[in-house]
Design an enzyme around this catalytic site. Structure first.
Site, PDB file in Angstrom:
ATOM      1  N   HIS A   1      -9.972   2.511   0.711  1.00  0.00           N
ATOM      2  CA  HIS A   1      -8.296   2.079   0.613  1.00  0.00           C
ATOM      3  C   HIS A   1      -8.077   1.671  -0.958  1.00  0.00           C
ATOM      4  CE1 HIS A   1      -4.405   1.174   1.457  1.00  0.00           C
ATOM      5  NE2 HIS A   1      -4.579   0.677   2.557  1.00  0.00           N
TER       6      HIS A   1
ATOM      7  N   CYS B   1       0.782  -1.286   0.028  1.00  0.00           N
ATOM      8  CA  CYS B   1       0.077   0.005  -0.035  1.00  0.00           C
ATOM      9  C   CYS B   1       1.018   1.324  -0.048  1.00  0.00           C
ATOM     10  CB  CYS B   1      -0.987   0.065   1.228  1.00  0.00           C
ATOM     11  SG  CYS B   1      -2.074  -1.457   1.175  1.00  0.00           S
TER      12      CYS B   1
ATOM     13  N   LYS C   1      -9.160   8.636   2.835  1.00  0.00           N
ATOM     14  CA  LYS C   1     -10.091   7.152   2.764  1.00  0.00           C
ATOM     15  C   LYS C   1     -11.268   6.983   3.329  1.00  0.00           C
ATOM     16  CE  LYS C   1      -5.712   4.525   2.614  1.00  0.00           C
ATOM     17  NZ  LYS C   1      -4.540   5.383   2.819  1.00  0.00           N
TER      18      LYS C   1
ATOM     19  N   GLU D   1       0.015   4.876  13.756  1.00  0.00           N
ATOM     20  CA  GLU D   1       0.254   6.005  12.930  1.00  0.00           C
ATOM     21  C   GLU D   1       0.258   7.328  13.788  1.00  0.00           C
ATOM     22  OE1 GLU D   1      -0.218   8.291   8.486  1.00  0.00           O
ATOM     23  OE2 GLU D   1      -1.832   6.837   9.166  1.00  0.00           O
TER      24      GLU D   1
ATOM     25  N   HIS E   1      -1.858   8.159   6.273  1.00  0.00           N
ATOM     26  CA  HIS E   1      -2.232   6.957   5.773  1.00  0.00           C
ATOM     27  C   HIS E   1      -3.555   6.564   6.024  1.00  0.00           C
ATOM     28  CE1 HIS E   1      -1.536   3.296   3.315  1.00  0.00           C
ATOM     29  NE2 HIS E   1      -1.722   2.573   4.514  1.00  0.00           N
TER      30      HIS E   1
ATOM     31  N   PHE F   1       1.692  -3.556   3.779  1.00  0.00           N
ATOM     32  CA  PHE F   1       2.010  -4.961   4.439  1.00  0.00           C
ATOM     33  C   PHE F   1       3.703  -5.145   3.988  1.00  0.00           C
ATOM     34  CE2 PHE F   1      -2.430  -7.262   4.408  1.00  0.00           C
ATOM     35  CZ  PHE F   1      -2.652  -6.360   5.197  1.00  0.00           C
TER      36      PHE F   1
END
Length: 400
Positions: free
Chosen positions: A329, A155, A324, A306, A295, A388
């Protein structure tokens, strides 16, 4: 960044996507093609019609991931005031980030083989499915015969692509680079897999409230598709032709958690390092960063990790947002889409609100922009992307 092109759930152009984000218009819907799966929510680029924009003859030979990138790329080139006739092809590169590439084609043809036999598989299955074809087809479409690269950092892919493109420009290998991200994996196998992993929101009775970054009741992300592509040039190259500049990619930082396959490092130390590297690269201070495009996935672990990392690295003063809540996403495209929104925020001097955020998690001690866009004087902003595998990519964008 002299050109921006976007195709997202918010709209098939940059202007429509930006307006949807400013309006806080959530795009998640109950997707009929996912009926029977544990989670049926998706955010598609629903108004994007590849046949109409690319022509049916071209569209049928391309996976949707590539279709999205081609259209975003064409918009970016036009926005930059260029055409492929204007440049020296060998000095133009392409770097596109994607997590899964043409997996939609692969699933479709695999199902066809199981149901109809192996002789029914399309001879274009492999070239449509290969991850590098997103970049390769964009290079062909734009007559860019310099380096053509596909990068994959989950991502963080779209942000990584921008960082790699910047190095091609700084090294003198290219005069122009088309860079960004694209993803089109809103397909049953991927949705089922993310659902099994517990990553998706199960708020099926309330699709528009499913993606809620930083909210105390967040329960996962909404899977989405989209693309953002930039025309990037060295400053002197852009100035020589009198180009408008949306923003400068002044800093880039990358790191790896070197830990769990899917779970972010709870301390966020590698993410913090990427942020610090990017700021050092840009020669900006903590005080200079007044806005962070986070993010912000709407997952329980990512958002709090985060937030703590931002607070520890930058303090509580930056205005923070996540797009988002509107777009869902978009996986490998997310970093590029969010970099585009960050560039537009700098250009328009306004920070979009975080759609879906109703009750901020008390563990998230940040100034999250809510309810409506916030006008803000800013010269520098930071865009976070994490993926990931512990992949971290951070961009610092500036107005000059």
């Amino acid at each position: 960044m002299t050109g921006i092109g976007m195709v997202t759930p918010g709209g098939p152009t940059t202007a429509e996507t930006w307006q949807a984000i400013l309006d806080g218009r959530a795009t998640a819907v109950a997707d009929g093609s996912m009926t029977g799966l544990p989670v049926e929510l998706t955010s598609r680029a629903a108004t994007f019609d590849a046949d109409a924009v690319l022509g049916r003859r071209t569209a049928w030979r391309l996976d949707r991931c590539t279709q999205l990138a081609l259209v975003a790329g064409r918009e970016a080139v036009a926005d930059a005031g260029l055409t492929p006739l204007d440049w020296n092809g060998p000095r133009v590169g392409v770097v596109i980030g994607t997590a899964l590439g043409g997996i939609g084609t692969w699933e479709k043809e695999h199902r066809k083989m199981l149901e109809q036999g192996s002789d029914r598989i399309s001879p274009l299955t492999v070239p449509m499915s290969l991850t590098n074809m997103v970049a390769a087809q964009l290079a062909t479409d734009s007559k860019a015969s310099g380096p053509s690269l596909a990068v994959s950092t989950a991502c963080a892919s779209g942000a990584t692509a921008i960082g790699v493109a910047r190095e091609l420009l700084r090294s003198g290998v290219c005069d122009v680079v088309l860079a960004g991200g694209s993803e089109a994996c809103v397909i049953p196998s991927v949705v089922a897999a993310f659902s099994k992993a517990g990553a998706l929101s199960k708020r099926v009775a309330d699709p528009t409230g499913a993606s809620r970054p930083f909210d105390v009741d967040r329960d996962g992300f909404v899977i989405a598709e989209g693309s953002a592509v930039f025309v990037m040039e060295r400053a002197e190259h852009a100035m020589a032709r009198g180009a408008r500049v949306h923003a400068y990619v002044s800093g880039y930082g990358a790191s790896s958690d070197a830990g769990h396959e899917t779970r972010p490092d709870p301390e966020g130390r590698a993410a913090e390092r990427a942020m610090l590297i990017a700021m050092d690269d840009a020669a900006v201070s903590v005080a200079d960063i007044v806005h962070v495009n986070a993010h912000g996935t709407s997952t329980p672990l990512n958002d709090v990790t985060e937030a703590r990392t931002i607070r520890r690295t930058l303090g509580a003063h930056p205005a923070v947002t996540s797009v988002k809540g509107v777009t869902g996403h978009t996986l490998g495209a997310a970093g590029a889409i969010e970099a585009a929104v960050t560039a537009l925020s700098l250009s328009h001097q306004v920070v979009p609100a975080t759609a879906g955020l109703i009750h901020q998690d008390p563990e998230i001690e940040l100034d999250i922009v809510v309810d409506k866009p916030r006008p803000l004087r800013m010269e520098a902003a930071l865009s976070n992307s994490f993926g990931f595998g512990g992949q971290n990519a951070v961009l610092v964008l500036t107005r000059s």
